[in-house]
Structures are given as structure tokens and as C-alpha cells.
Design a protein around this motif. Sequence first.
Motif, mmCIF file in Angstrom:
data_model
loop_
_atom_site.group_PDB
_atom_site.id
_atom_site.type_symbol
_atom_site.label_atom_id
_atom_site.label_comp_id
_atom_site.label_asym_id
_atom_site.label_seq_id
_atom_site.Cartn_x
_atom_site.Cartn_y
_atom_site.Cartn_z
ATOM 1 N N VAL A 1 37.663 56.388 40.670
ATOM 2 C CA VAL A 1 37.535 56.695 39.245
ATOM 3 C C VAL A 1 37.034 58.116 39.049
ATOM 4 N N VAL A 2 36.039 58.514 39.823
ATOM 5 C CA VAL A 2 35.511 59.882 39.730
ATOM 6 C C VAL A 2 36.611 60.892 40.062
ATOM 7 N N GLU A 3 37.403 60.614 41.072
ATOM 8 C CA GLU A 3 38.484 61.520 41.451
ATOM 9 C C GLU A 3 39.562 61.594 40.367
ATOM 10 N N MET A 4 39.851 60.432 39.736
ATOM 11 C CA MET A 4 40.826 60.431 38.639
ATOM 12 C C MET A 4 40.309 61.249 37.454
ATOM 13 N N LYS A 5 39.018 61.114 37.167
ATOM 14 C CA LYS A 5 38.423 61.897 36.080
ATOM 15 C C LYS A 5 38.537 63.390 36.358
ATOM 16 N N ASP A 6 38.319 63.762 37.608
ATOM 17 C CA ASP A 6 38.416 65.171 37.984
ATOM 18 C C ASP A 6 39.830 65.699 37.765
ATOM 19 N N GLU A 7 40.823 64.921 38.146
ATOM 20 C CA GLU A 7 42.216 65.337 37.944
ATOM 21 C C GLU A 7 42.556 65.403 36.454
ATOM 22 N N LEU A 8 42.021 64.459 35.680
ATOM 23 C CA LEU A 8 42.294 64.447 34.240
ATOM 24 C C LEU A 8 41.684 65.672 33.558
ATOM 25 N N ALA B 1 46.446 62.077 26.968
ATOM 26 C CA ALA B 1 45.406 62.320 27.976
ATOM 27 C C ALA B 1 44.097 61.658 27.571
ATOM 28 N N GLN B 2 43.792 61.660 26.266
ATOM 29 C CA GLN B 2 42.581 60.980 25.791
ATOM 30 C C GLN B 2 42.651 59.481 26.077
ATOM 31 N N GLU B 3 43.813 58.890 25.860
ATOM 32 C CA GLU B 3 43.984 57.461 26.130
ATOM 33 C C GLU B 3 43.869 57.180 27.629
ATOM 34 N N MET B 4 44.404 58.065 28.460
ATOM 35 C CA MET B 4 44.260 57.911 29.901
ATOM 36 C C MET B 4 42.779 57.931 30.288
ATOM 37 N N GLY B 5 42.041 58.861 29.688
ATOM 38 C CA GLY B 5 40.618 58.962 29.975
ATOM 39 C C GLY B 5 39.858 57.715 29.576
ATOM 40 N N ARG B 6 40.268 57.105 28.451
ATOM 41 C CA ARG B 6 39.592 55.886 27.986
ATOM 42 C C ARG B 6 39.767 54.755 29.012
ATOM 43 N N GLU B 7 40.971 54.589 29.542
ATOM 44 C CA GLU B 7 41.214 53.527 30.522
ATOM 45 C C GLU B 7 40.501 53.810 31.836
ATOM 46 N N ILE B 8 40.471 55.064 32.233
ATOM 47 C CA ILE B 8 39.770 55.428 33.477
ATOM 48 C C ILE B 8 38.274 55.155 33.335
ATOM 49 N N ASN B 9 37.705 55.509 32.191
ATOM 50 C CA ASN B 9 36.271 55.276 31.961
ATOM 51 C C ASN B 9 35.932 53.788 31.965
ATOM 52 N N THR B 10 36.780 52.992 31.314
ATOM 53 C CA THR B 10 36.533 51.552 31.277
ATOM 54 C C THR B 10 36.640 50.945 32.668
ATOM 55 N N THR B 11 37.602 51.426 33.449
ATOM 56 C CA THR B 11 37.734 50.959 34.830
ATOM 57 C C THR B 11 36.466 51.260 35.620
ATOM 58 N N GLY B 12 35.925 52.448 35.404
ATOM 59 C CA GLY B 12 34.708 52.827 36.111
ATOM 60 C C GLY B 12 33.525 51.968 35.717
ATOM 61 N N SER B 13 33.411 51.656 34.425
ATOM 62 C CA SER B 13 32.264 50.871 33.956
ATOM 63 C C SER B 13 32.330 49.422 34.427
ATOM 64 N N LYS B 14 33.554 48.928 34.702
ATOM 65 C CA LYS B 14 33.717 47.539 35.129
ATOM 66 C C LYS B 14 33.930 47.411 36.643
ATOM 67 N N ALA B 15 33.996 48.525 37.331
ATOM 68 C CA ALA B 15 34.383 48.516 38.746
ATOM 69 C C ALA B 15 33.432 47.693 39.607
ATOM 70 N N ASN B 16 32.147 48.016 39.548
ATOM 71 C CA ASN B 16 31.143 47.305 40.346
ATOM 72 C C ASN B 16 31.495 47.314 41.833
ATOM 73 N N HIS B 17 32.104 48.424 42.270
ATOM 74 C CA HIS B 17 32.483 48.575 43.677
ATOM 75 C C HIS B 17 32.482 50.059 43.998
ATOM 76 N N VAL B 18 31.792 50.424 45.040
ATOM 77 C CA VAL B 18 31.575 51.843 45.310
ATOM 78 C C VAL B 18 32.873 52.597 45.568
ATOM 79 N N GLU B 19 33.828 51.986 46.262
ATOM 80 C CA GLU B 19 35.079 52.691 46.573
ATOM 81 C C GLU B 19 35.945 52.866 45.325
ATOM 82 N N ILE B 20 35.949 51.836 44.457
ATOM 83 C CA ILE B 20 36.702 51.954 43.206
ATOM 84 C C ILE B 20 36.070 53.034 42.324
ATOM 85 N N GLN B 21 34.753 53.065 42.304
ATOM 86 C CA GLN B 21 34.068 54.082 41.500
ATOM 87 C C GLN B 21 34.345 55.494 42.019
ATOM 88 N N LYS B 22 34.476 55.632 43.326
ATOM 89 C CA LYS B 22 34.851 56.936 43.888
ATOM 90 C C LYS B 22 36.234 57.357 43.402
#
Length: 287
Positions: A269-276, A246-267
Amino acid sequence: MKSMTGFAKKQCNANGHKYTIEVKTLNSKAMDTNAKVPSRFHAHELEIRTLLNRLERGKVDFLLVEEDAQADGRQFNANLARQHFQEIRQLAEEQHIDPATLFPSVVTLPDLWGNPEESDLDEKEWTLVRQAIEEAIAEVDRFRQEEGEILRRDIAKHVDLIEEKLHQIPPYEAERIETAKERIRKYFAEAAVKESDPNRFEQELIYYLEKLDITEEKIRLQKHIDYFRQTMAEESANGKKLGFIAQEMGREINTTGSKANHVEIQKLVVEMKDELEKIKEQLGNIL
């Protein structure tokens, strides 16, 4: 998959004595056993703890009560009670607690009630009590399995939602690339660059887009999701292992969010973080 929460209560009659056995388990990072037994069973306490080690992990409270311990013929060991209370009073004073509030707990300790004429625990009596202890432990294990199945279904639901949101990202990536291209062209226009080398422009664009590329993060997150499911299906205790994944999943989700640069992708990412986070909360209950 098993929960760390469990409870069992058993009773048995042996050699004219009635015994009640209670085993309760709660969440803990390691094996933490607290066993309370009558004085006649002190010689078997190590064996009892060895039996309890079958529960593998968690805070384990074990109580063995001889229900007729205060029946006629039993005597209260006042000297031992004074000794216990003196020790508890010293500890209470160190913790700034009123010792008087602890007195009721002291006088109910099983080893304070006994019969000086009572014989030692015989082997036949111990065999019957041991059997009841083993039955209680087995019942706790079944309880944990049932609770674990409920937790497994709930965790699997949240994992599915993370995967679902991961698969919703690709449609936005093409749009993100076009947005990035337009932004760079706009920078050139605002800088009043009349002529530019097309090759240089493409190189700068590729460099910029590579910094935003999340392909590897998506691939690794999918692999972690698959590995998480595989580990959940294993019969052995796997709570800690699932926590690491789960920690590794969180690391990839966080990196995706930091590189997203797109509002829908960031949304997403936030939802994935909530589920995690919901998964991590439940993993605290897993053996």
C-alpha cells in the motif's frame, strides 16, 4: 494527451515592419492569458485573445514586438510613461516594493514608443501578422503534444507499477485470515474459555474477517486503473478528468491500507501511494 507547457517564436515582415511573435504557456488550473501588443494592434487584441483560446488551458504569455519600434522617426511618449509609472508606483508602495526598481520595465513598454505620423494598421499588414500568430499557436500545440507523449509514457509506467503491486496482495490474504483465526483462538485461550459454541465462534470470526475484507477495494481499484488508461488514450484534453480518477484510486488504496492488518500488504500500500503521488505530480502538467 498534451502538456500545458509550450513555446514558439515566429517572425514576419509586413508593410516594411518586422514583427516578432512569442507564445509561452505554463501550468494553470484555468485559462490565464497575458497579451502584450504594440498600440497599433490594440484594435485587434480581442481577436488575438480569441486565437489564443485555442490553447484551451494554462498560463499563456503572448508578446508581439515591432522590432523597429525605436528606430529613427519614433518618439517616446513621456506623458504616457509618467501615467504608467505613477500607477505602478502606487501599486509598489502598497506592496512595499521600491518603485525605482520597476522603472526599467516601464520605459520598455511597447505602447510608449510610436510615430505620430505613422498610419493606422492596414488590413494587409494585419493579415500577415495574424497568419504568423496562428503559426506560432500551432507550433505551441505541437510542442505540447510532444511533451504530452513523454508525460503519458511516464504516467503509464507508474500506473503499471500500481497494478503490479495490487496483484501482489492476494497471496498474503490467505495468510492474513489464518493469522486472524489464530489471534481469536488465542484470545479465547487467554480468557480461559473452556467451552465455546463452534457456531458462535464461526459467527464472530466471519464478522471480524468481513471488517478486514478488501475484495471490493481491490476490484474498484482495478476498475479505476482501467478507466485511467482508457481516459489517457482519449484525444481530448483530459488532465482534470485524470485528476479525479487518481483521487478515486487514492481512496481505494487508503482504505486497503486501513483494513490490511498485515505488514506485507501495508508495505505494498505504501509503495502504491508513492507511485500515485508521482502520477499526481505529472498530472499537474497535463492539459
